[in-house]
Design a protein around this motif. Structure first.
Motif, PDB file in Angstrom:
ATOM      1  N   ASP A   1     -15.210 -13.296  -9.712  1.00 30.70           N
ATOM      2  CA  ASP A   1     -15.976 -13.275 -11.103  1.00 30.70           C
ATOM      3  C   ASP A   1     -15.328 -11.939 -11.801  1.00 30.70           C
TER       4      ASP A   1
ATOM      5  N   CYS B   1     -11.168 -23.250 -15.060  1.00 31.20           N
ATOM      6  CA  CYS B   1     -11.277 -24.412 -13.980  1.00 31.20           C
ATOM      7  C   CYS B   1     -12.508 -24.420 -13.087  1.00 31.20           C
ATOM      8  N   VAL B   2     -13.358 -23.743 -13.845  1.00 29.20           N
ATOM      9  CA  VAL B   2     -14.753 -23.645 -13.127  1.00 29.20           C
ATOM     10  C   VAL B   2     -15.818 -24.737 -14.174  1.00 29.20           C
TER      11      VAL B   2
ATOM     12  N   THR C   1     -12.528 -17.668  -5.643  1.00 29.76           N
ATOM     13  CA  THR C   1     -11.847 -17.053  -6.491  1.00 29.76           C
ATOM     14  C   THR C   1     -13.019 -15.821  -7.039  1.00 29.76           C
TER      15      THR C   1
ATOM     16  N   ILE D   1     -14.297 -25.994  -8.644  1.00 29.49           N
ATOM     17  CA  ILE D   1     -13.280 -25.195  -8.947  1.00 29.49           C
ATOM     18  C   ILE D   1     -11.952 -25.960  -8.846  1.00 29.49           C
TER      19      ILE D   1
ATOM     20  N   ARG E   1     -15.505 -26.456 -19.115  1.00 32.22           N
ATOM     21  CA  ARG E   1     -14.919 -25.486 -18.084  1.00 32.22           C
ATOM     22  C   ARG E   1     -15.187 -24.205 -18.392  1.00 32.22           C
TER      23      ARG E   1
ATOM     24  N   ILE F   1     -22.015 -23.243  -9.583  1.00 36.78           N
ATOM     25  CA  ILE F   1     -20.948 -23.969  -9.640  1.00 36.78           C
ATOM     26  C   ILE F   1     -20.723 -25.103  -8.944  1.00 36.78           C
TER      27      ILE F   1
ATOM     28  N   LYS G   1     -17.662 -19.177  -5.352  1.00 39.28           N
ATOM     29  CA  LYS G   1     -17.201 -20.318  -4.950  1.00 39.28           C
ATOM     30  C   LYS G   1     -18.260 -21.491  -5.252  1.00 39.28           C
ATOM     31  N   VAL G   2     -17.932 -22.602  -4.686  1.00 40.32           N
ATOM     32  CA  VAL G   2     -18.815 -23.846  -5.254  1.00 40.32           C
ATOM     33  C   VAL G   2     -19.940 -23.559  -4.426  1.00 40.32           C
TER      34      VAL G   2
ATOM     35  N   PRO H   1     -12.952 -17.976 -14.684  1.00 42.13           N
ATOM     36  CA  PRO H   1     -13.856 -17.143 -13.678  1.00 42.13           C
ATOM     37  C   PRO H   1     -14.348 -15.670 -14.169  1.00 42.13           C
TER      38      PRO H   1
END
Length: 67
Positions: A5, A46-47, A3, A31, A55, A28, A12-13, A58
């Motif tokens: 910022d 969601c992060v 996603t 996600i 959570r 992270i 990403k992870v 983003p």
């Protein structure tokens, strides 16, 4: 999953990020947005970030580095 910022940088992870409101820094770990369209992922909490509870949205994050 990837996603963006608050500055439209891809995250990403494994990305190192800073929470813009508090200045807290972390990586992270997940996600959670598997069944959501990309526009909705950017607006939902969601992060997951290591060593930080809760959570994050983003758009609350600023990417510091990619893994």
């Amino acid at each position: 999953m990837m996603t963006y910022d608050r500055n439209r940088n891809a995250i990403k992870v494994g990305s190192r990020v800073m929470v813009s409101g508090t200045g807290e820094i972390g990586v992270i770990t997940a996600i959670h947005g598997d069944n959501l369209p990309s526009a909705q992922i950017r607006r939902s909490k969601c992060v997951d970030i290591d060593n930080l509870s809760g959570r994050y949205v983003p758009t609350e994050l600023v990417r510091l580095g990619m893994n």
